[in-house]
Enzyme design. Sequence first.
Site: not given
Length: 360
Positions: A124, A191, A225, A249
């Site tokens: 972002y 991740k 995930d 987000d």
Amino acid sequence: MAYKITLIPGDGIGPEVALAARKCLEATGVSFAWEEVIAGTSAIEKYGTPLPASVLKSIRKNKVALKGPIITPIGGGFRSVNVALRQELNLFACVRPAKSIPGIKSPYQNIDLAIIRENTEDLYAGIEFQSGKKDTLRLLELIKKLQPKKINASSALSIKPISAAATRRITEFAFEYALKNKRKKVTAVHKANIMKYTDGLFLEVARKVAKKYTGRIEFNDCLVDNLAMQLVKNPQSFDVLALPNLYGDIISDLCAGLIGGLGLAAGANIGKSIALFEPVHGSAPKYAGLNKVNPTATILSGVLMLRYLGEDRAADRLEKAVYDVIAEGKFVTYDLKERRDDPNCVSTQSMADEICRRLR
Ligand code: NAD
């Protein structure tokens, strides 16, 4: 004395939901002196920029703002005003509670999550390089020299900065939030198996911060995930989630879905001395001007604002009035009806008026 608050109505459905929230906040009896400023598409028409300096000036002066959603064009066009506000004002923590509201028809009940999203960096950050441009080709050349992996020469690039300082700040915020709100557990989301250096750093710093809270707040971590799957299967097993910007987000919208939709999800952007309150949802352009959408998310963002101001009694009363109207199910917008085409649904302003009536 009245609280001076910067009010940014925003784009699309923004002005309608902002008006509804303003009415409800005033009905609590707390005194507000609103300073209304415009940002987004209407500001482009009037000032030639979507974020006039006067908006930042007003928020810096008043320290507290309530904002409707602002459009961000997809692909081209101006960069996100929402992101610019968070970055310019260093509103580093985005707080988005996701709590089941009695009376909402949802496959999930008893959800009580708090999403703490880092607001200033990650993908972002807005550091992007367009495909085929001179600087992009220069950067691709440099990357080729620095490491062995191949990148297609026609690629566009986005930079993902994750720093130890910003991660420490957001994870400490998440733990302090947990303590203050009598929460039990913080989960760091990442991740790090794939993005070993960026998400790896996020996880490493989160683990260090967690050590300071051992015995007071439980800590674990989860791959993003896996989190998406676990949230759908067993959302009650999570409490406070601490996430880098982009995952925050996406997971915010997922959690809004768990509690019954975007019309219900409130948010706050918090910095050291400034705070800006806004719903999780966007400007929903297809509903603009129809007086149809749910004002709850913005009204509950107003509840978060009241708590920030230390007006807990007014916050409790407004929250109860919203919950009562929803539980009764009579004066609610189309999205809260069992059937979305229910002719007995009410308008945005009628729902807000009913909430106000219960506060008097
Ligand atoms: P959106 O959140 O505006 O709307 C998606 C859908 O969610 C709507 O079509 C509607 O079905 C539902 N919805 C949203 N708000 C609702 C409400 N109050 N009541 C009932 N249903 C509601 O998402 P989008 O269409 O992807 O984005 C539209 C624009 O908003 C884009 O330009 C986007 O960049 C911007 N946006 C702004 C913010 C912000 O201001 N912070 C946040 C998200 C998106």
